[in-house]
Design a protein around this motif. Structure first.
Motif, PDB file in Angstrom:
ATOM      1  N   PHE A  86     -47.715  11.075  12.120  1.00 45.85           N
ATOM      2  CA  PHE A  86     -46.628  11.497  13.008  1.00 45.85           C
ATOM      3  C   PHE A  86     -47.050  11.172  14.424  1.00 45.85           C
ATOM      4  O   PHE A  86     -48.039  11.695  14.913  1.00 45.85           O
ATOM      5  CB  PHE A  86     -46.365  12.993  12.824  1.00 45.85           C
ATOM      6  N   ARG A  87     -46.323  10.271  15.067  1.00 45.15           N
ATOM      7  CA  ARG A  87     -46.675   9.849  16.424  1.00 45.15           C
ATOM      8  C   ARG A  87     -45.478  10.015  17.353  1.00 45.15           C
ATOM      9  O   ARG A  87     -44.766   9.048  17.628  1.00 45.15           O
ATOM     10  CB  ARG A  87     -47.128   8.395  16.420  1.00 45.15           C
ATOM     11  N   PRO A  88     -45.249  11.221  17.826  1.00 45.18           N
ATOM     12  CA  PRO A  88     -44.120  11.411  18.741  1.00 45.18           C
ATOM     13  C   PRO A  88     -44.326  10.597  20.015  1.00 45.18           C
ATOM     14  O   PRO A  88     -45.464  10.359  20.430  1.00 45.18           O
ATOM     15  CB  PRO A  88     -44.125  12.907  19.027  1.00 45.18           C
ATOM     16  N   ASN A  89     -43.243  10.162  20.616  1.00 43.90           N
ATOM     17  CA  ASN A  89     -43.303   9.423  21.873  1.00 43.90           C
ATOM     18  C   ASN A  89     -42.442  10.151  22.897  1.00 43.90           C
ATOM     19  O   ASN A  89     -41.827  11.163  22.574  1.00 43.90           O
ATOM     20  CB  ASN A  89     -42.855   7.968  21.652  1.00 43.90           C
ATOM     21  N   PRO A  90     -42.367   9.680  24.144  1.00 46.42           N
ATOM     22  CA  PRO A  90     -41.547  10.386  25.144  1.00 46.42           C
ATOM     23  C   PRO A  90     -40.094  10.561  24.701  1.00 46.42           C
ATOM     24  O   PRO A  90     -39.488  11.597  24.949  1.00 46.42           O
ATOM     25  CB  PRO A  90     -41.656   9.504  26.382  1.00 46.42           C
ATOM     26  N   GLY A  91     -39.530   9.579  24.046  1.00 47.22           N
ATOM     27  CA  GLY A  91     -38.154   9.694  23.554  1.00 47.22           C
ATOM     28  C   GLY A  91     -38.017  10.798  22.523  1.00 47.22           C
ATOM     29  O   GLY A  91     -36.998  11.493  22.472  1.00 47.22           O
ATOM     30  N   THR A  92     -39.036  10.973  21.702  1.00 50.07           N
ATOM     31  CA  THR A  92     -39.024  12.032  20.691  1.00 50.07           C
ATOM     32  C   THR A  92     -38.952  13.390  21.373  1.00 50.07           C
ATOM     33  O   THR A  92     -38.179  14.261  20.973  1.00 50.07           O
ATOM     34  CB  THR A  92     -40.287  11.949  19.810  1.00 50.07           C
ATOM     35  N   ARG A  93     -39.748  13.559  22.401  1.00 46.90           N
ATOM     36  CA  ARG A  93     -39.760  14.845  23.114  1.00 46.90           C
ATOM     37  C   ARG A  93     -38.420  15.120  23.797  1.00 46.90           C
ATOM     38  O   ARG A  93     -37.929  16.245  23.792  1.00 46.90           O
ATOM     39  CB  ARG A  93     -40.912  14.868  24.103  1.00 46.90           C
ATOM     40  N   VAL A  94     -37.817  14.102  24.391  1.00 46.18           N
ATOM     41  CA  VAL A  94     -36.508  14.265  25.025  1.00 46.18           C
ATOM     42  C   VAL A  94     -35.474  14.680  23.981  1.00 46.18           C
ATOM     43  O   VAL A  94     -34.671  15.582  24.209  1.00 46.18           O
ATOM     44  CB  VAL A  94     -36.082  12.958  25.748  1.00 46.18           C
ATOM     45  N   LEU A  95     -35.503  14.033  22.838  1.00 42.23           N
ATOM     46  CA  LEU A  95     -34.566  14.364  21.764  1.00 42.23           C
ATOM     47  C   LEU A  95     -34.776  15.794  21.281  1.00 42.23           C
ATOM     48  O   LEU A  95     -33.809  16.531  21.053  1.00 42.23           O
ATOM     49  CB  LEU A  95     -34.720  13.384  20.601  1.00 42.23           C
ATOM     50  N   GLN A  96     -36.020  16.223  21.150  1.00 39.46           N
ATOM     51  CA  GLN A  96     -36.303  17.598  20.740  1.00 39.46           C
ATOM     52  C   GLN A  96     -35.727  18.595  21.742  1.00 39.46           C
ATOM     53  O   GLN A  96     -35.118  19.591  21.361  1.00 39.46           O
ATOM     54  CB  GLN A  96     -37.806  17.820  20.599  1.00 39.46           C
TER      55      GLN A  96
END
Length: 106
Positions: A86-96
């Protein structure tokens, strides 16, 4: 992100399966020929949310009515999941954050 395309018998055309490290989930897209012109349309897209299908078993179950994933494809997907994790990226955090705010709204 991995992508494996499988040919399917009618009424479907193909199924794309893979693992998405930023979402930490397996996914699948199922395509079907539609209409008089035989246009190919996406008819199912699963594994689009965080940890939606975290195990190969969850993916196999979700696709059971469309396709049986061959054992070698299952092994390859699991290996890709283990290799990338699991490798979250900045876009993942924004979506969360966006989804969390959306759930708080009345």
């Amino acid at each position: 992100m991995s992508r494996i395309t499988l040919a399917l018998p009618p009424p479907y055309v193909s199924c794309v399966v893979g693992y998405d490290p930023p979402l930490g989930t397996f996914f699948a897209q199922v395509y079907q020929r539609r209409g008089a012109r035989g246009r190919i349309a996406l008819v199912r897209w699963i594994g689009t949310d965080f940890h939606a299908l975290p195990t190969i078993e969850a993916l196999v179950t979700a696709l059971a009515d469309v396709v049986t994933l061959p054992a070698d494809v299952q092994r390859q997907l699991v290996q890709e999941q283990q290799a990338s994790g699991f490798r979250p990226n900045p876009g993942t955090r924004v979506l969360q954050q966006w989804r969390a705010r959306r759930q708080e709204e009345p």
